[in-house]
Scaffold this motif. Structure first.
Motif, PDB file in Angstrom:
ATOM      1  N   LEU A 150      35.304  33.317  26.369  1.00  0.00           N
ATOM      2  CA  LEU A 150      35.211  34.752  26.610  1.00  0.00           C
ATOM      3  C   LEU A 150      35.212  35.036  28.101  1.00  0.00           C
ATOM      4  O   LEU A 150      34.450  34.421  28.856  1.00  0.00           O
ATOM      5  N   GLU A 151      36.094  35.966  28.510  1.00  0.00           N
ATOM      6  CA  GLU A 151      36.118  36.425  29.895  1.00  0.00           C
ATOM      7  C   GLU A 151      35.826  37.919  29.919  1.00  0.00           C
ATOM      8  O   GLU A 151      36.517  38.711  29.270  1.00  0.00           O
ATOM      9  N   LEU A 152      34.801  38.315  30.680  1.00  0.00           N
ATOM     10  CA  LEU A 152      34.487  39.722  30.886  1.00  0.00           C
ATOM     11  C   LEU A 152      35.233  40.195  32.121  1.00  0.00           C
ATOM     12  O   LEU A 152      35.157  39.565  33.180  1.00  0.00           O
ATOM     13  N   HIS A 153      35.933  41.313  31.989  1.00  0.00           N
ATOM     14  CA  HIS A 153      36.798  41.795  33.071  1.00  0.00           C
ATOM     15  C   HIS A 153      35.986  42.667  34.021  1.00  0.00           C
ATOM     16  O   HIS A 153      35.753  43.855  33.770  1.00  0.00           O
ATOM     17  N   PHE A 154      35.567  42.055  35.139  1.00  0.00           N
ATOM     18  CA  PHE A 154      34.778  42.730  36.163  1.00  0.00           C
ATOM     19  C   PHE A 154      35.590  42.856  37.455  1.00  0.00           C
ATOM     20  O   PHE A 154      35.068  42.660  38.545  1.00  0.00           O
ATOM     21  N   ALA A 155      36.895  43.127  37.347  1.00  0.00           N
ATOM     22  CA  ALA A 155      37.766  43.146  38.528  1.00  0.00           C
ATOM     23  C   ALA A 155      38.719  44.335  38.475  1.00  0.00           C
ATOM     24  O   ALA A 155      38.586  45.234  37.650  1.00  0.00           O
ATOM     25  N   HIS A 156      39.668  44.356  39.421  1.00  0.00           N
ATOM     26  CA  HIS A 156      40.825  45.255  39.414  1.00  0.00           C
ATOM     27  C   HIS A 156      40.479  46.739  39.490  1.00  0.00           C
ATOM     28  O   HIS A 156      41.280  47.577  39.059  1.00  0.00           O
ATOM     29  N   GLY A 157      39.313  47.077  39.995  1.00  0.00           N
ATOM     30  CA  GLY A 157      38.959  48.484  40.107  1.00  0.00           C
ATOM     31  C   GLY A 157      38.619  49.136  38.785  1.00  0.00           C
ATOM     32  O   GLY A 157      38.507  50.369  38.710  1.00  0.00           O
ATOM     33  N   PHE A 158      38.447  48.330  37.742  1.00  0.00           N
ATOM     34  CA  PHE A 158      38.066  48.875  36.450  1.00  0.00           C
ATOM     35  C   PHE A 158      36.564  49.174  36.453  1.00  0.00           C
ATOM     36  O   PHE A 158      35.923  49.156  37.496  1.00  0.00           O
ATOM     37  N   LEU A 159      35.986  49.453  35.300  1.00  0.00           N
ATOM     38  CA  LEU A 159      34.645  50.035  35.261  1.00  0.00           C
ATOM     39  C   LEU A 159      33.602  49.202  35.995  1.00  0.00           C
ATOM     40  O   LEU A 159      32.872  49.711  36.856  1.00  0.00           O
ATOM     41  N   ALA A 160      33.510  47.912  35.665  1.00  0.00           N
ATOM     42  CA  ALA A 160      32.479  47.082  36.293  1.00  0.00           C
ATOM     43  C   ALA A 160      32.679  46.994  37.797  1.00  0.00           C
ATOM     44  O   ALA A 160      31.716  47.075  38.577  1.00  0.00           O
TER      45      ALA A 160
END
Length: 364
Positions: free
Chosen positions: A175-185
């Motif tokens: 599982l990878e949580l997407h905490f990059a690319h200017g998204f929510l996190a």
């Protein structure tokens, strides 16, 4: 054996090699549901010989989609389609991974080949994006996201956990949580995009709170024996990139303490004004520092295209796994080409026999 083709074990999961297919958005889903496009796409990549295949950014709620065509796991009804994809990945010998995310203020747009602009408000597919602060991605844009309440924040943490539980049910092992690319996190973490004055804004500890609470919620449902990883945008290429990177190192230490096992070192892309220094292998030095200064295993991608480079990065202790995206779209059987380039004694073992036989024995 070149290090690129040695196994990598994290918890109870072993990759057959260090080549990973990076999550690549296809924007072909309907209401979050996967279809024949996705089944064929992921079967193709898995049969090419990668060790890990991470399914594209999958929204944890409808308003978390980048576009109306994003994959989604906000409903139990989505599980069967993802289970089919996880199965075809396993049958090809790769480990099935999935990336869960929420696009925040970058949600509700057209696909990039249609401009990637926010949907018109009168578009029947449009919705209101949410973000830590009511700041549009493009300064001056009239399409302003709604500032999240604390109830919204807690709901989205729960959405991540529910989607993670569905990923388990679908058979994913990474599982990878997407905490990059200017998204929510990432927009919570960045001081450029988070103007809150409550406990989710201001200090680094407060700006990282959403990320840590999301990890805590996911850990309650994600099996302890399987890798829990994050893609974090570790550097903002603005006037002071070293400052944002130093903050990211501290956040990664907190994430490690919270139970994260691995970091996919990515870009922040918090604002459109960032001046990314695009060049071959340009994120590798950042990944190496994350590995050295936090003790977590790492991967990165971004313009790594040569097998000799990828192998050297692993051999020299700079990376543990290498993610590839466009390289694999261009050459789905690139691992076979890499094995030849690195003089693997039996490169045909990288591929299924129906491909390997003809590639190794055909004179034409």
């Amino acid at each position: 054996m070149p290090t690129l083709f040695t196994p990598f074990t994290l918890k109870d999961v072993t990759l057959r090699n260090r080549i990973a297919a990076s999550p690549m958005c296809q924007y072909q889903a309907q209401d979050g549901f996967l279809n024949d496009w996705h089944h064929t796409h992921y079967a193709m990549l898995a049969r090419g010989g990668v060790g890990l295949l991470v399914v594209e950014a999958t929204a944890v709620s409808p308003e978390g989609r980048i576009t109306p065509g994003d994959a989604g796991l906000w409903s139990d009804a989505h599980i069967d389609g993802f289970a089919d994809v996880a199965t075809v990945i396993k049958q090809a010998g790769a480990v099935p991974g999935i990336q869960l995310g929420h696009a925040g203020r970058k949600a509700g747009c057209t696909p990039p080949w249609q401009g990637g602009a926010p949907l018109e408000r009168n578009d029947p597919q449009a919705w209101e994006p949410v973000a830590p602060s009511a700041l549009p991605f493009i300064p001056g844009d009239a399409y302003v996201p709604r500032e999240m309440t604390q109830e919204d924040i807690q709901q989205i943490c729960e959405n991540f956990a529910s989607a993670a539980r569905r990923a388990v049910d679908a058979g994913f092992k990474w599982l990878e949580l997407h905490f990059a690319h200017g998204f929510l996190a990432q927009s919570f973490l960045s001081s450029h995009t988070n103007m809150r004055t409550d406990e989710y804004g201001g200090s680094l500890e407060n700006r990282a709170r959403f990320l840590l609470e999301t990890v805590a919620a996911v850990k309650k449902v994600w099996p302890e024996n399987l890798p829990l990883t994050v893609r974090l945008g570790v550097v903002e290429f603005d006037a002071s990139p070293e400052h944002s990177f130093s903050e990211s190192l501290q956040v990664i230490r907190w994430l490690k303490a919270a139970g994260v096992d691995f970091v996919d070192v990515g870009l922040a892309l918090s604002t459109p004004s960032e001046q990314v220094p695009w060049a071959p292998n340009f994120m590798v030095p950042y990944a190496e520092r994350v590995r050295r200064e936090t003790g977590l295993p790492v991967a990165t991608s971004w313009m790594i295209t040569r097998a000799t480079d990828a192998d050297a990065f692993i051999q020299d202790g700079k990376l543990d796994v290498v993610f590839f995206a466009r390289t694999l779209l261009t050459h789905p059987h690139w691992p076979f080409l890499a094995a030849r380039e690195l003089n693997v004694s039996q490169p045909e073992t990288v591929l299924p026999m129906p491909y390997a036989y003809w590639l190794q024995n055909s004179a034409g």
